[in-house]
Design an enzyme around this catalytic site. Structure first.
Site, short mmCIF file in Angstrom:
data_model
loop_
_atom_site.label_atom_id
_atom_site.label_comp_id
_atom_site.label_asym_id
_atom_site.label_seq_id
_atom_site.Cartn_x
_atom_site.Cartn_y
_atom_site.Cartn_z
N HIS B 120 0.87 -1.18 0.00
CA HIS B 120 0.00 0.00 0.00
C HIS B 120 0.91 1.24 0.00
CE1 HIS B 120 -2.81 2.95 1.79
NE2 HIS B 120 -3.78 2.14 1.44
N ASP B 197 3.04 -4.63 8.15
CA ASP B 197 1.84 -3.80 8.01
C ASP B 197 0.64 -4.73 8.11
OD1 ASP B 197 -0.35 -2.40 7.16
OD2 ASP B 197 0.52 -1.75 5.25
N GLN B 200 -4.63 -4.93 6.91
CA GLN B 200 -5.66 -5.86 6.45
C GLN B 200 -5.59 -7.18 7.23
OE1 GLN B 200 -8.01 -5.04 4.34
NE2 GLN B 200 -7.15 -3.10 3.67
N LYS B 223 -10.39 -0.18 10.44
CA LYS B 223 -10.63 -1.38 9.63
C LYS B 223 -10.98 -2.57 10.51
CE LYS B 223 -7.25 0.03 6.13
NZ LYS B 223 -7.97 0.51 4.95
N CYS B 359 -4.63 2.49 -3.76
CA CYS B 359 -3.40 2.94 -3.12
C CYS B 359 -2.25 1.97 -3.34
CB CYS B 359 -3.60 3.18 -1.63
SG CYS B 359 -4.85 4.40 -1.30
#
Ligand code: PLP
Lengths: 134, 401
Positions: B120, B197, B200, B223, B359
């Site tokens: 991203h 990261d 998600q 999220k 993104c």
């Protein structure tokens, strides 16, 4: 108030009779199809409107003092939206363009949702561009 | 098989969108919130807000206790060793920027930062810009045809000058789990720091950071079914020592005069100014809510839903999936049909999916695509949501093809 340009009158009649999204979409596709495409040379970076997720090109031409634009996009529904926009604004004197309530125009066509300032659809950016360069 | 979500009724936003004729399939962008999160926000404000870490009065004590309680809770949820390893930021993006600005290691020109080709922008640009500031070299791990980080090439690219490996856990475009254990091992073998990261990933699999063994882990609360405005940075204690204050202001200092100051160690030294108190408290409620669910039932439901999504998309030969998604989402294109036309007609029919580059411009560019449509799922989605998606897709394609 001046009467609507002929093309705009036609758009208004057609879209205000459209019942539902499907008919509106068909009309947009038809209007998009009739929009004269720009030449390859005109579809250049210099004519590209920034801030759209689809590619949009705008070319100003016509006599000084009148608003006269040609436009093209690689997305078909956006071509339709460009066509009904140009139908309304082309041939207007520049002084009138500044006064014009474009949101109301799209409202009358039942297309108001397409004018949101999000980048997902280029129409908002196109309008900004036209108003800036009018 | 009927795909009913027993948790759907816990999410007023989903019900309300449904009443409006909207089918929400964009949870990878942001998730709807359970009633418990809305209650926590309302309770905090309606019982009396107060700033944290400063005042002696009761409301402040209550707010500070609740706020710090969530730090503890997060340490437990992430299986971190200590709550001091949890640093609050305003978003996942801010957490990565914090690292890029505050990581105090003696960078030498030519040192390497390694990321993957599917990151991203939030996990690309902070490193790209740091590399430019410090004359570092940014190396990109390429993908295999299936859309997976290619481990063989990774082994060659993560070399002795690698100082940091920064990779995502689950791709927000391809929906695949990255081979983190192998990648982190490669980085550790070179003595490099590691950042995962989890924006998600943490939504679809509860992280176990003791097992994962990364130095840093980041995600956004919004999220994970909580409020926006809150990000979390986990920094393993040894790694946290490498972080210097990056924003300056209230609460993060131990002493200052007009000319000189000394700062608190992490986490507080990295949390300048008033933090997003209500949002952090809401995150605590979101974690409690998630902890109260039968995790296996949630995983089964999400897997069945994802399976049905892929099935339905594959039954439509005009659609071309991007890679082979494993979880949570699927991206696709239709040859000869502009994605924005498709998204436009889906929106007209009340289907909330997203078209664009998500993104991840370099990734889409490398796939030769200007954009893609992405459908993403939350635990509240059900079989009927998918049925509405498929019927809307068929209607749209009938017009466009
Ligand atoms: C993989 C990944 N990383 C980072 C982010 C950035 O999250 P935020 O915008 O909440 O900071 C996102 C959000 O889309 C994401 O999907």
């Amino acid at each position: 108030m001046n009467p609507l340009p002929d093309a705009a009158q036609t758009a208004l009649e057609q879209f205000s009779q459209a019942a539902g999204w499907e008919q509106r979409a068909r009309l947009l596709l038809e209007w998009g199809q009739r929009l004269a495409p720009l030449s390859d040379a005109e579809r250049c970076t210099a004519n590209q409107v920034q801030g759209c997720s689809s590619q949009v090109w705008l070319v100003a031409d016509g006599p000084a003092g009148a608003s006269q634009w040609r436009a093209d996009s690689d997305a078909r529904l956006l071509r339709g939206l460009l066509a009904v926009l140009l139908a309304r604004i082309n041939t207007l004197p520049v002084s009138e363009l500044a006064q014009l309530d474009i949101a109301d125009w799209f409202n009358q066509l039942g297309l108001q949702r397409q004018l949101t300032p999000s980048r997902s659809n280029g129409l908002h950016a196109v309008l900004q561009h036209i108003l800036k360069h009018a | 098989m009927s795909l009913i979500s027993p948790w759907r009724a816990d999410f007023p936003g989903i019900l309300s969108l449904h009443d409006e004729g909207q089918t929400y399939l964009d949870s990878a962008a942001t998730a709807q919130k359970p009633q418990a999160v809305l209650d926590a926000l309302r309770d905090y404000y309606s019982r009396g807000a107060a700033n944290v870490h400063r005042a002696q009065h009761l409301p402040a004590q209550r707010a500070t206790q609740a706020f710090e309680g969530v730090r503890e809770q997060l340490a437990g949820w992430l299986n971190a060793a200590d709550s001091r390893e949890i640093i609050f930021t305003r978003s996942c993006t801010e957490a990565i920027n914090l690292l890029a600005y505050s990581l105090d290691i003696p960078w030498q020109a030519g040192d390497e930062i390694v990321i993957s080709a599917l990151e991203h922008h939030a996990n690309l640009l902070p490193w790209q810009q740091l590399a430019q500031r410090q004359q570092l070299s940014l190396r990109i791990l390429p993908l295999s045809a299936a859309g997976e980080i290619d481990l063989q090439q990774a082994a060659a690219l993560i070399g002795p000058r690698c100082r940091l490996l920064a990779v995502s856990q689950l791709s927000n475009v391809l929906g695949r789990w990255n081979p983190l254990p192998a990648l982190l091992e490669l980085a550790r073998a070179q003595g490099a720091l590691t950042l995962v990261d989890g924006a998600q990933g943490c939504v679809h699999q509860r992280p176990d950071l003791a097992a994962l063994g990364c130095d840093f882990y980041v995600f956004s609360a919004h999220k994970l079914y909580s409020a926006d405005g809150v990000g979390v940075l986990y920094a393993r204690q040894q790694a946290a020592r490498l972080l210097r204050p990056w924003q300056f202001g209230g609460e993060m200092l131990s002493h200052t005069d007009y000319q000189q100051a000394s700062f608190l160690p992490p986490p507080l030294g990295l949390e300048a100014g008033t933090p997003p108190i209500a949002g952090v408290i809401a995150l605590g409620a979101a974690l409690r809510y998630l902890d109260g669910l039968d995790a296996q039932a949630v995983a089964r439901h999400e897997a069945a839903l994802h399976h049905a999504l892929l099935d339905g998309l594959r039954q439509r030969p005009a659609l071309r999936l991007l890679g082979t998604p494993q979880c949570a989402l699927a991206s696709f294109v239709v040859d000869g049909v502009h994605g924005s036309d498709l998204a436009h007609l889906l929106a007209e029919q009340g289907i909330a999916i997203r078209h664009g580059h998500h993104c991840a411009q370099p990734l889409l560019h490398s796939l030769g695509l200007p954009g893609a449509c992405r459908v993403s799922l939350g635990l509240y989605n059900d079989g009927e949501d998918l049925a509405r998606l498929f019927s809307a897709l068929d209607n749209a394609l009938a017009l466009l093809q």
